[in-house]
Motif scaffolding. Structure first.
Motif, PDB file in Angstrom:
ATOM      1  N   CYS A  22      12.551   3.452   1.175  1.00 30.97           N
ATOM      2  CA  CYS A  22      12.437   3.663  -0.272  1.00 30.97           C
ATOM      3  C   CYS A  22      13.385   2.776  -1.064  1.00 30.97           C
ATOM      4  CB  CYS A  22      12.680   5.135  -0.610  1.00 30.97           C
ATOM      5  SG  CYS A  22      11.546   6.261   0.227  1.00 30.97           S
ATOM      6  N   ASP A  23      14.254   2.015  -0.371  1.00 31.25           N
ATOM      7  CA  ASP A  23      15.119   1.045  -1.032  1.00 31.25           C
ATOM      8  C   ASP A  23      14.436  -0.313  -1.185  1.00 31.25           C
ATOM      9  OD1 ASP A  23      17.168   2.918  -1.207  1.00 31.25           O
ATOM     10  OD2 ASP A  23      18.003   2.353   0.751  1.00 31.25           O
ATOM     11  N   LEU A  24      13.212  -0.419  -0.677  1.00 33.22           N
ATOM     12  CA  LEU A  24      12.465  -1.681  -0.781  1.00 33.22           C
ATOM     13  C   LEU A  24      11.728  -1.699  -2.117  1.00 33.22           C
ATOM     14  CD1 LEU A  24      11.042  -1.846   2.865  1.00 33.22           C
ATOM     15  CD2 LEU A  24      13.169  -2.810   1.979  1.00 33.22           C
ATOM     16  N   TYR A  25      12.508  -1.911  -3.190  1.00 30.79           N
ATOM     17  CA  TYR A  25      11.961  -1.775  -4.535  1.00 30.79           C
ATOM     18  C   TYR A  25      10.868  -2.787  -4.863  1.00 30.79           C
ATOM     19  CZ  TYR A  25      16.331   0.840  -4.981  1.00 30.79           C
ATOM     20  OH  TYR A  25      17.367   1.717  -4.789  1.00 30.79           O
ATOM     21  N   ASN A  26      10.785  -3.879  -4.090  1.00 29.88           N
ATOM     22  CA  ASN A  26       9.768  -4.909  -4.345  1.00 29.88           C
ATOM     23  C   ASN A  26       8.458  -4.643  -3.604  1.00 29.88           C
ATOM     24  OD1 ASN A  26      11.237  -6.807  -6.050  1.00 29.88           O
ATOM     25  ND2 ASN A  26      12.539  -7.139  -4.260  1.00 29.88           N
ATOM     26  N   MET A  59       9.855   8.305  -2.185  1.00 35.03           N
ATOM     27  CA  MET A  59       8.820   7.290  -2.383  1.00 35.03           C
ATOM     28  C   MET A  59       8.651   6.924  -3.859  1.00 35.03           C
ATOM     29  SD  MET A  59       7.107   6.349   0.519  1.00 35.03           S
ATOM     30  CE  MET A  59       5.385   6.070   0.128  1.00 35.03           C
ATOM     31  N   GLY A  60       9.053   7.800  -4.759  1.00 37.57           N
ATOM     32  CA  GLY A  60       8.930   7.529  -6.184  1.00 37.57           C
ATOM     33  C   GLY A  60       9.743   6.334  -6.638  1.00 37.57           C
ATOM     34  N   LYS A  61      10.703   5.889  -5.821  1.00 38.32           N
ATOM     35  CA  LYS A  61      11.519   4.725  -6.177  1.00 38.32           C
ATOM     36  C   LYS A  61      10.764   3.413  -5.954  1.00 38.32           C
ATOM     37  CE  LYS A  61      15.256   5.472  -3.695  1.00 38.32           C
ATOM     38  NZ  LYS A  61      16.649   5.286  -3.206  1.00 38.32           N
ATOM     39  N   LEU A  62       9.661   3.455  -5.230  1.00 35.97           N
ATOM     40  CA  LEU A  62       8.898   2.233  -4.942  1.00 35.97           C
ATOM     41  C   LEU A  62       8.016   1.892  -6.146  1.00 35.97           C
ATOM     42  CD1 LEU A  62       7.896   2.935  -1.224  1.00 35.97           C
ATOM     43  CD2 LEU A  62       9.823   1.583  -2.078  1.00 35.97           C
ATOM     44  N   ILE A  63       8.664   1.521  -7.243  1.00 35.56           N
ATOM     45  CA  ILE A  63       7.959   1.398  -8.518  1.00 35.56           C
ATOM     46  C   ILE A  63       6.985   0.223  -8.558  1.00 35.56           C
ATOM     47  CG2 ILE A  63       9.814   2.532  -9.791  1.00 35.56           C
ATOM     48  CD1 ILE A  63      10.771  -0.216 -10.665  1.00 35.56           C
ATOM     49  N   LEU A  92      -0.731  13.738   8.421  1.00 37.58           N
ATOM     50  CA  LEU A  92       0.046  13.890   7.184  1.00 37.58           C
ATOM     51  C   LEU A  92      -0.272  15.235   6.551  1.00 37.58           C
ATOM     52  CD1 LEU A  92       0.020  10.483   5.234  1.00 37.58           C
ATOM     53  CD2 LEU A  92       1.952  11.631   6.310  1.00 37.58           C
ATOM     54  N   LYS A  93       0.751  16.041   6.314  1.00 41.72           N
ATOM     55  CA  LYS A  93       0.557  17.376   5.747  1.00 41.72           C
ATOM     56  C   LYS A  93       0.577  17.372   4.225  1.00 41.72           C
ATOM     57  CE  LYS A  93       0.533  18.842   9.940  1.00 41.72           C
ATOM     58  NZ  LYS A  93      -0.776  19.094  10.596  1.00 41.72           N
ATOM     59  N   GLY A  94       1.028  16.267   3.649  1.00 46.15           N
ATOM     60  CA  GLY A  94       1.092  16.166   2.205  1.00 46.15           C
ATOM     61  C   GLY A  94       1.687  14.830   1.813  1.00 46.15           C
ATOM     62  N   LEU A  95       1.802  14.606   0.504  1.00 39.50           N
ATOM     63  CA  LEU A  95       2.393  13.386  -0.021  1.00 39.50           C
ATOM     64  C   LEU A  95       3.603  13.748  -0.873  1.00 39.50           C
ATOM     65  CD1 LEU A  95      -0.843  11.487  -1.146  1.00 39.50           C
ATOM     66  CD2 LEU A  95       0.449  11.157   0.960  1.00 39.50           C
ATOM     67  N   PRO A  96       4.664  12.942  -0.821  1.00 39.21           N
ATOM     68  CA  PRO A  96       5.850  13.249  -1.628  1.00 39.21           C
ATOM     69  C   PRO A  96       5.529  13.299  -3.117  1.00 39.21           C
ATOM     70  CG  PRO A  96       6.300  11.510  -0.041  1.00 39.21           C
ATOM     71  CD  PRO A  96       4.832  11.732  -0.019  1.00 39.21           C
ATOM     72  N   LYS A  97       6.199  14.173  -3.818  1.00 35.62           N
ATOM     73  CA  LYS A  97       5.957  14.380  -5.243  1.00 35.62           C
ATOM     74  C   LYS A  97       6.101  13.083  -6.035  1.00 35.62           C
ATOM     75  CE  LYS A  97       5.264  17.784  -8.275  1.00 35.62           C
ATOM     76  NZ  LYS A  97       4.153  18.747  -8.157  1.00 35.62           N
ATOM     77  N   GLY A  98       7.023  12.216  -5.611  1.00 37.06           N
ATOM     78  CA  GLY A  98       7.302  11.001  -6.365  1.00 37.06           C
ATOM     79  C   GLY A  98       6.126  10.047  -6.462  1.00 37.06           C
ATOM     80  N   ILE A  99       5.150  10.173  -5.576  1.00 32.09           N
ATOM     81  CA  ILE A  99       3.994   9.281  -5.618  1.00 32.09           C
ATOM     82  C   ILE A  99       3.249   9.426  -6.941  1.00 32.09           C
ATOM     83  CG2 ILE A  99       1.677   8.993  -4.610  1.00 32.09           C
ATOM     84  CD1 ILE A  99       2.914   9.134  -1.885  1.00 32.09           C
ATOM     85  N   ALA A 100       3.314  10.602  -7.542  1.00 27.12           N
ATOM     86  CA  ALA A 100       2.646  10.826  -8.818  1.00 27.12           C
ATOM     87  C   ALA A 100       3.206   9.949  -9.932  1.00 27.12           C
ATOM     88  CB  ALA A 100       2.756  12.300  -9.215  1.00 27.12           C
ATOM     89  N   ARG A 101       4.410   9.377  -9.721  1.00 28.19           N
ATOM     90  CA  ARG A 101       5.027   8.528 -10.746  1.00 28.19           C
ATOM     91  C   ARG A 101       4.697   7.044 -10.554  1.00 28.19           C
ATOM     92  NH1 ARG A 101       9.594  11.658  -9.233  1.00 28.19           N
ATOM     93  NH2 ARG A 101      10.634   9.816  -8.352  1.00 28.19           N
ATOM     94  N   LEU A 102       3.986   6.705  -9.493  1.00 29.80           N
ATOM     95  CA  LEU A 102       3.704   5.298  -9.196  1.00 29.80           C
ATOM     96  C   LEU A 102       2.463   4.839  -9.960  1.00 29.80           C
ATOM     97  CD1 LEU A 102       4.423   5.310  -5.349  1.00 29.80           C
ATOM     98  CD2 LEU A 102       5.998   4.900  -7.240  1.00 29.80           C
ATOM     99  N   ASN A 103       2.665   4.537 -11.234  1.00 27.48           N
ATOM    100  CA  ASN A 103       1.542   4.228 -12.116  1.00 27.48           C
ATOM    101  C   ASN A 103       0.827   2.928 -11.775  1.00 27.48           C
ATOM    102  OD1 ASN A 103       2.085   6.552 -13.581  1.00 27.48           O
ATOM    103  ND2 ASN A 103       3.472   5.501 -14.976  1.00 27.48           N
TER     104      ASN A 103
END
Length: 928
Positions: free
Chosen positions: A655-659, A678-682, A695-706
């Protein structure tokens, strides 16, 4: 610490340095930067002296230096077109170009490092702000600012070094008297799909001769093994195309029990070849790794059967390797054939050819006719008359080579000016001397005509091994990772990439196109000659290396000059030591026959190859977890882990791979969860997770990946606030292509489904809804109403007795493909006959359906199923009757139906007469 910057570190806790921290945190804020910078430098001058102030001036002036670098590079690039034209003949120009490319790569690295540092600062600041409302919390800690100071200093020193080298290169520019030119963006023009060129032009006699030998009409059978036919000719002559024509001929398909096509290429890899043969014979990849086991499996599959195997592009003259293959194929039935294509007469002798067919150049008349058909496509009669004589002379220069004729024909299609045609005819490229004779002049001319951005995209393709099947979406995402696609706010990178690909395809740089149902190209190949040309252009940049012979394959190329590499090999635990020397790699693709890595291999790779933009670790059966060191790859934009079946987890450091733009975890069957941050992967645009079934689900942060465009499977969760619920789809309106929504059984409230606003996902064309056989899903399904332009829909496990409203209204007016599966509660089918463009319909495992009648056809249109071509019923255990009443027969019903399949429907009494006698049925497969 004795260094001057070390003194700064020791004083970081003073009030002056606290102010420096504030300056660094807000250095890009337009209202604060100048004032804070002035105050900080003044105070520091009195505290730590002029030397540190000079060093900090260097650190804080990075942005201006980078801009200066960019301007210098831009001025140099103005002469690139002239330099590229002259490099073929002038060695000194070639060396200058190589130095310039090297500088461009170094500059790209430092600019990317700089922008990543800024992005990291912004994300850290946003995280701090979200944790506390206090203003002070937005100021990074002294420790964090220490790292920023050190990072900026490192970047500043790199920029200073690059600028000095680039200034030297720029000064040398005048020595060569280059001519400046303006860059052009590619023109829009007719693509190959609109131009019908015969697969084999002027080869009717050759085709008939090959067919005669394949079908046994003109040859004697041999007792010592399969009859061997060799097609031999120079590169670009059409050997492979002729072999394809014969291989796919209807009579050949009917004549042989088994047909196998293998691209042999160079090097001759027996294990890879045998594995491909087994995969074709069995229809799946074999779980075999030894040569002996593969040989035995092949012999079991073909024993006594009449087979045809095409060995395309054979180069090896090693009798032992060929003997292994030939002995394996000796157990086939009488009439078996081996058809080989090769450029080398020595190979023809080595394989023990029974019949040799030499493919000659096209005659002058044939060559001119083929060129005319392509180059004058849709030109006016007047324009044809004006350019015809020049066109004939250009065609003659191609010397009867079909590839060259097609390439130049496609180049001239858009050129309407007589002067442009004369420039091509009189080009100095036709006078290439003995040293450059292996370079196809037609390809060189076509390449020169490409805009610079597309030249980079083409030459990058040298990284793929010969005969590779290239997936177009993957290729475009690799181009994206290299910053090759010039896009703006009005056009997505992916769209630009598709246009660049079509531009190249229309000029014969790609071939062997495979298309989807929408007639879009999804896969292709490069001709061997085209691949050789791409490698010529990138001989010190792109590299394909066998890890077992790394030093031999390297030739005279410096490892540090290599930017794009593909590693191939057979070792179970490959040795990557030579790879570590390629510390400036931007692309690394692993292509092992059966690959696996030791626990130390990947961390060591990540430690050494920190400039990587693209990394493909796909199909590695022993990777169980990705090392934390992956977080060091700060430039990484493309990461493929597909088909790593034992991969259980991804580290949080990913998740530190911002690019990161593309993350492919398709068919990672053992992967249970994704990192929570995962929300940090903008910058993530493509999350390929098809087949990651655990996969049992997806991290909440994915909802922010517009920016997310690809999310193949959305896994609904109801477990707490850490994972996505169905409503979290709301803001992902850029999703496109395919989307499967799994876990709908967990949804209790239809109002939560409405938040997803599926109607707004207008770019999704293929939708799958998985309900898991749960009752009471009608309300949930109703809220999942997709947009009306959907092209493909699959509904699995719908549990209610009645269909939801949007299925009953047949509102999906653009739907071409529909599958209804395991909808066990439904007793009847919706009025699917009213869908105006439906072409394929599959209905399976509908256990409650006993009768299909008029409700299936619908009643609102005069034609039921007006475009249906393929209809399949499967495993309908209770289905007893399919009825079309007399009054309904007055309507037109299924007027386009050509394929009908009915399997495992034991109670079905029979079929309506109308279906059997009044539809244009060509294929009927049934087993009631």
């Amino acid at each position: 610490m004795k260094s001057t910057i070390g003194v700064v570190w020791l004083r970081l806790f003073t009030s002056e340095i606290r102010l420096l921290a504030l300056s660094l945190a807000f250095i890009h804020h337009p209202l604060m930067a100048d004032a804070l910078l002035s105050i900080v430098l003044t105070r520091l001058a009195s505290v730590v002296g002029q030397q540190i102030r000079d060093e900090l001036t260097l650190v804080l002036g990075v942005e201006a230096e980078i801009q200066s670098l960019t301007d210098t590079l831009r001025s140099v690039r103005d002469v690139l077109e002239d330099a590229e034209r002259r490099q073929v003949k002038e060695k000194s120009v070639q060396g200058w170009l190589e130095r310039l490319k090297d500088m461009a790569y170094q500059m790209d690295d430092v600019v990317d490092e700089w922008s990543t540092a800024i992005l990291q600062l912004q994300i850290k600041g946003a995280e701090s702000a979200s944790m506390s409302k206090k203003v002070s919390s937005c100021i990074p800690s002294p420790c964090f600012c220490l790292k920023q100071v050190a990072s900026r200093r490192d970047i500043a020193l790199k920029v200073k070094s690059i600028k000095q080298q680039l200034d030297v290169i720029a000064s040398q520019r005048s020595q060569f008297n280059f001519i400046s030119s303006l860059s052009e963006e590619p023109q829009r023009f007719i693509t190959t799909s609109q131009l019908d060129i015969p697969e084999v032009y002027g080869r009717d006699m050759d085709k008939n001769t090959i067919l005669g030998h394949l079908l046994g009409e003109t040859c004697q059978e041999t007792k010592s093994g399969p009859y061997i036919i060799s097609i031999v000719g120079t590169g670009g002559m059409g050997k492979t195309t002729l072999a394809q024509l014969a291989y796919n001929h209807p009579e050949v398909k009917a004549h042989f029990d088994e047909r196998i096509w293998v691209c042999v290429s160079d090097p001759f890899d027996p294990i890879r070849i045998f594995r491909e043969i087994v995969e074709i014979l069995q229809g799946e990849s074999p779980n075999l790794h030894s040569l002996e086991a593969l040989q035995q499996k092949i012999q079991t599959c073909i024993a006594g059967k009449k087979f045809l195997i095409v060995l395309d592009d054979v180069w090896t003259e090693n009798h032992q390797l060929w003997g292994q293959l030939k002995s394996t194929l000796n157990c086939g039935g009488v009439g078996s054939r081996i058809l080989a294509t090769t450029r080398k007469e020595s190979v023809v002798k080595m394989v023990g050819t029974t019949y040799t067919h030499s493919l000659e150049e096209l005659s002058q008349e044939q060559a001119r006719a083929l060129f005319h058909q392509i180059a004058f496509f849709e030109k006016s009669r007047e324009k044809v008359e004006e350019l015809k004589e020049i066109g004939e002379k250009i065609a003659d220069k191609c010397k009867g080579l079909p590839l060259a004729i097609k390439t130049l024909g496609n180049l001239m299609r858009l050129k309407n000016n007589k002067e442009e045609w004369e420039n091509v005819l009189n080009s100095e490229v036709w006078q290439l001397d003995e040293f450059e004779r292996d370079i196809c002049p037609a390809l060189l001319l076509s390449y020169y005509d490409l805009p610079p951005a597309i030249k980079r995209c083409f030459s990058f393709c040298a990284v793929f091994p010969k005969d590779s099947v290239i997936k177009i979406d993957e290729l475009i995402r690799l181009w994206m990772a290299q910053n090759y696609l010039n896009s703006d706010a009005s056009k997505e990178m992916e769209m630009v990439g598709r246009e660049y690909f079509e531009y190249l395809a229309a000029r014969s740089f790609f071939q062997d196109f495979e298309k989807d149902g929408d007639d879009d190209i999804i896969r292709c190949k490069m001709h061997d000659i085209v691949h050789d040309f791409a490698q010529f252009l990138t001989k010190n940049e792109c590299f394909i290396m066998n890890v077992e012979n790394a030093e031999e394959g390297r030739t005279k190329t410096s490892f540090q000059k290599i930017r794009h590499a593909t590693l191939i090999g057979q070792q179970r635990y490959p040795n990557f030591v030579s790879t570590y020397k390629m510390k400036n790699l931007h692309t690394l693709l692993l292509k092992f026959t059966f690959s696996s890595t030791s626990d130390e291999a990947l961390p060591n790779l990540f430690q050494h190859l920190t400039c990587l933009r693209a990394l493909n670790l796909a199909r590695n059966p022993l990777i169980m977890e990705l090392p934390k060191a992956v977080g060091k790859l700060i430039h990484l934009k493309y990461l493929s882990l597909s088909d790593c079946h034992k991969l259980r987890e991804l580290p949080e450091t990913i998740c530190d791979l911002y690019n990161l733009q593309t993350l492919n975890i398709s068919r990672c069957f053992s992967l249970v969860e994704l990192p929570q941050a995962m929300g940090k992967l903008i910058n993530l645009r493509h999350l390929q997770n098809c087949g990651a079934l655990d996969l049992k689900g997806l991290p909440k942060g994915i909802a922010r990946l517009n920016s997310l465009q690809t999310l193949e499977e959305f896994v609904v969760s109801s477990d707490g606030d850490a994972e996505c619920k169905i409503g979290d789809l709301r803001n992902l309106n850029n999703l496109r292509g395919e989307l499967e929504i799994r876990g709908l059984r967990k949804v209790e409230d239809a109002r939560e489904v409405q938040k997803a606003e599926l109607k707004n996902k207008i770019h999704i064309h293929h939708l799958t809804l998985v309900f898991d056989l749960k009752d009471g899903t009608k309300g949930v399904a109703e809220a999942l109403h997709p947009h009306p332009n959907l092209k493909s829909l699959c509904i699995w496990g719908y549990g209610d007795i009645e269909w939801h409203d949007w299925m009953m209204r047949s509102s999906l007016t653009q739907l071409k493909n529909l599958e209804l599966s395991h909808c066990s509660g439904c007793r009847c089918l919706p009025p699917l006959g009213e869908l105006p463009v439906l072409e394929k319909l599959k209905i399976k495992d509908m256990e409650s359906v006993k009768h299909i009648g008029g409700e299936f056809l619908g009643s609102s249109s005069t034609i039921a199923f007006p475009n249906l071509k393929k209809l399949t019923f499967h495993n309908m255990k209770e289905w007893e009757k399919w009825e079309i009443k007399e009054e309904e027969e007055e309507r037109s019903i299924m007027p386009c139906l050509s394929y009908l399949e009915i399997q495992k429907c034991p109670k079905l009494e029979g079929l309506p007469d109308h279906v059997l006698h009044w539809t244009p049925l060509q294929e009927f497969h049934h087993k009631f």
